[in-house]
Scaffold this motif. Structure first.
Motif, PDB file in Angstrom:
ATOM      1  N   UNK A   1     -79.419 -24.163  54.325  1.00 24.39           N
ATOM      2  CA  UNK A   1     -80.158 -24.504  55.550  1.00 24.39           C
ATOM      3  C   UNK A   1     -79.719 -25.824  56.184  1.00 24.39           C
ATOM      4  N   UNK A   2     -79.463 -26.854  55.385  1.00 23.40           N
ATOM      5  CA  UNK A   2     -79.113 -28.168  55.959  1.00 23.40           C
ATOM      6  C   UNK A   2     -77.786 -28.143  56.709  1.00 23.40           C
ATOM      7  N   UNK A   3     -76.922 -27.185  56.412  1.00 18.69           N
ATOM      8  CA  UNK A   3     -75.603 -27.146  57.050  1.00 18.69           C
ATOM      9  C   UNK A   3     -75.508 -26.193  58.224  1.00 18.69           C
ATOM     10  N   UNK A   4     -76.640 -25.529  58.558  1.00 14.12           N
ATOM     11  CA  UNK A   4     -76.589 -24.508  59.613  1.00 14.12           C
ATOM     12  C   UNK A   4     -76.628 -25.127  61.007  1.00 14.12           C
ATOM     13  N   UNK A   5     -76.240 -24.315  61.983  1.00 16.02           N
ATOM     14  CA  UNK A   5     -76.381 -24.719  63.378  1.00 16.02           C
ATOM     15  C   UNK A   5     -75.184 -25.434  63.946  1.00 16.02           C
ATOM     16  N   UNK A   6     -74.083 -25.484  63.224  1.00 16.50           N
ATOM     17  CA  UNK A   6     -72.879 -26.126  63.765  1.00 16.50           C
ATOM     18  C   UNK A   6     -71.634 -25.266  63.586  1.00 16.50           C
ATOM     19  N   UNK A   7     -71.857 -23.959  63.450  1.00 13.54           N
ATOM     20  CA  UNK A   7     -70.727 -23.043  63.444  1.00 13.54           C
ATOM     21  C   UNK A   7     -69.886 -23.058  62.192  1.00 13.54           C
ATOM     22  N   UNK A   8     -70.471 -23.502  61.064  1.00 10.71           N
ATOM     23  CA  UNK A   8     -69.666 -23.644  59.843  1.00 10.71           C
ATOM     24  C   UNK A   8     -69.134 -22.297  59.351  1.00 10.71           C
ATOM     25  N   UNK A   9     -69.959 -21.257  59.414  1.00 12.32           N
ATOM     26  CA  UNK A   9     -69.509 -19.966  58.868  1.00 12.32           C
ATOM     27  C   UNK A   9     -68.363 -19.391  59.710  1.00 12.32           C
ATOM     28  N   UNK A  10     -68.499 -19.428  61.034  1.00 11.42           N
ATOM     29  CA  UNK A  10     -67.421 -18.893  61.880  1.00 11.42           C
ATOM     30  C   UNK A  10     -66.131 -19.684  61.674  1.00 11.42           C
ATOM     31  N   UNK A  11     -66.253 -21.011  61.570  1.00 10.07           N
ATOM     32  CA  UNK A  11     -65.054 -21.831  61.327  1.00 10.07           C
ATOM     33  C   UNK A  11     -64.439 -21.483  59.969  1.00 10.07           C
ATOM     34  N   UNK A  12     -65.298 -21.270  58.970  1.00 10.36           N
ATOM     35  CA  UNK A  12     -64.801 -20.908  57.646  1.00 10.36           C
ATOM     36  C   UNK A  12     -64.112 -19.558  57.650  1.00 10.36           C
ATOM     37  N   UNK A  13     -64.646 -18.618  58.430  1.00 11.10           N
ATOM     38  CA  UNK A  13     -64.002 -17.296  58.520  1.00 11.10           C
ATOM     39  C   UNK A  13     -62.630 -17.414  59.181  1.00 11.10           C
ATOM     40  N   UNK A  14     -62.495 -18.316  60.136  1.00 12.84           N
ATOM     41  CA  UNK A  14     -61.177 -18.547  60.736  1.00 12.84           C
ATOM     42  C   UNK A  14     -60.182 -19.027  59.688  1.00 12.84           C
ATOM     43  N   UNK A  15     -60.631 -19.911  58.815  1.00 12.80           N
ATOM     44  CA  UNK A  15     -59.759 -20.401  57.743  1.00 12.80           C
ATOM     45  C   UNK A  15     -59.482 -19.289  56.720  1.00 12.80           C
ATOM     46  N   UNK A  16     -60.480 -18.426  56.499  1.00 14.60           N
ATOM     47  CA  UNK A  16     -60.268 -17.294  55.581  1.00 14.60           C
ATOM     48  C   UNK A  16     -59.230 -16.326  56.143  1.00 14.60           C
ATOM     49  N   UNK A  17     -59.204 -16.169  57.466  1.00 16.21           N
ATOM     50  CA  UNK A  17     -58.159 -15.326  58.070  1.00 16.21           C
ATOM     51  C   UNK A  17     -56.784 -15.921  57.778  1.00 16.21           C
ATOM     52  N   UNK A  18     -56.656 -17.243  57.901  1.00 18.66           N
ATOM     53  CA  UNK A  18     -55.372 -17.894  57.601  1.00 18.66           C
ATOM     54  C   UNK A  18     -54.996 -17.678  56.128  1.00 18.66           C
ATOM     55  N   UNK A  19     -55.989 -17.821  55.264  1.00 20.77           N
ATOM     56  CA  UNK A  19     -55.755 -17.636  53.828  1.00 20.77           C
ATOM     57  C   UNK A  19     -55.282 -16.212  53.546  1.00 20.77           C
ATOM     58  N   UNK A  20     -55.948 -15.235  54.179  1.00 17.83           N
ATOM     59  CA  UNK A  20     -55.589 -13.830  53.960  1.00 17.83           C
ATOM     60  C   UNK A  20     -54.161 -13.557  54.431  1.00 17.83           C
ATOM     61  N   UNK A  21     -53.806 -14.138  55.563  1.00 17.29           N
ATOM     62  CA  UNK A  21     -52.440 -13.955  56.086  1.00 17.29           C
ATOM     63  C   UNK A  21     -51.434 -14.548  55.105  1.00 17.29           C
ATOM     64  N   UNK A  22     -51.741 -15.752  54.588  1.00 22.27           N
ATOM     65  CA  UNK A  22     -50.834 -16.402  53.628  1.00 22.27           C
ATOM     66  C   UNK A  22     -50.704 -15.575  52.354  1.00 22.27           C
TER      67      UNK A  22
END
Ligand SMILES: CC(C)(COP(=O)(O)OP(=O)(O)OC[C@H]1O[C@@H](n2cnc3c(N)ncnc32)[C@H](O)[C@@H]1OP(=O)(O)O)[C@@H](O)C(=O)NCCC(=O)NCCS
Length: 177
Positions: free
Chosen positions: A104-125
């Motif tokens: 809850x304390x980390x919500x509201x600043x797009x952390x999950x969507x940003x993390x999924x973007x990094x996960x896409x990079x990881x998957x590509x690698x």
């Protein structure tokens, strides 16, 4: 293929990195949040900090070494503090499924969507071509996060069981990486 060599990955706001013993208290507390319990990917019924530390040394280390499972931390890019969890699982030669939650304390600043973007990079690698996700149709925040990260719904919603064991109507998503 070990996933360790592909971590950490950082964006402007979030770092995707290995879960570490210093995250254990925040991880265990996050799993007590009702929305995380209802919708999150939690294979075990309860997590204490000690259990989290044990898992880091056993299942989580083994999954990273073999490349079959990545239980990762979403961390603040500036402070490296734990914000939430992103899990890559059910890895095939072409794709893998992702699950995520933010305390809850980390919500509201797009952390999950940003993390999924990094996960896409990881998957590509890692040599994958797509990532999959599933979410309950009444989980509006999760659906918004997935769409913001480029995921598209595939097929019609189906009746399924959530990680917490509850029956739910679930929508599948996919994104190319
Ligand atoms: C889903 C979750 C990870 C989102 O956390 P977050 O990354 O901090 O998301 P944000 O609060 O930044 O919101 C992302 C978007 O969803 C929207 N949103 C957030 N809560 C919402 C809600 N209850 N209803 C509708 N939209 C909502 C935000 O407005 C934002 O939209 P925008 O991109 O248009 O600005 C978090 O709520 C969570 O951990 N929930 C419990 C576990 C879970 O559902 N995991 C997903 C399982 S697949």
């Amino acid at each position: 293929m070990s996933l360790r060599a592909m971590l950490p990955r950082s964006g402007r706001s979030v770092t995707l990195r290995e879960l570490e013993p210093r995250d254990a208290d925040a991880y265990a507390a996050g799993t007590e949040d009702p929305d995380v319990r209802r919708f999150g990917h939690l294979p075990e019924p309860r997590y204490t900090p000690q259990r989290v530390r044990e898992l880091i040394d056993t299942e989580i280390a083994g999954g990273l070494a073999s490349g079959t499972l990545a239980v990762l931390a979403l961390a603040d890019a500036a402070t490296d503090d734990f914000l939430g969890s992103l899990v890559v699982f059910d890895v095939t030669p072409e794709s893998a499924e992702v699950g995520f939650w933010v305390a809850p304390a980390g919500r509201g600043r797009g952390a999950a969507a940003a993390g999924l973007g990094l996960a896409r990079d990881l998957a590509r690698a890692r040599g994958l071509t797509s990532l999959r996700a599933r979410t309950a149709v009444d989980n509006a925040a999760s659906r918004r996060v997935l769409e913001r990260a480029g995921f598209q719904p595939v097929g019609e919603p189906t009746e399924d069981v959530t990680p917490s064991g509850a029956a739910a109507t679930v929508q599948a998503y996919v994104v190319s990486v």
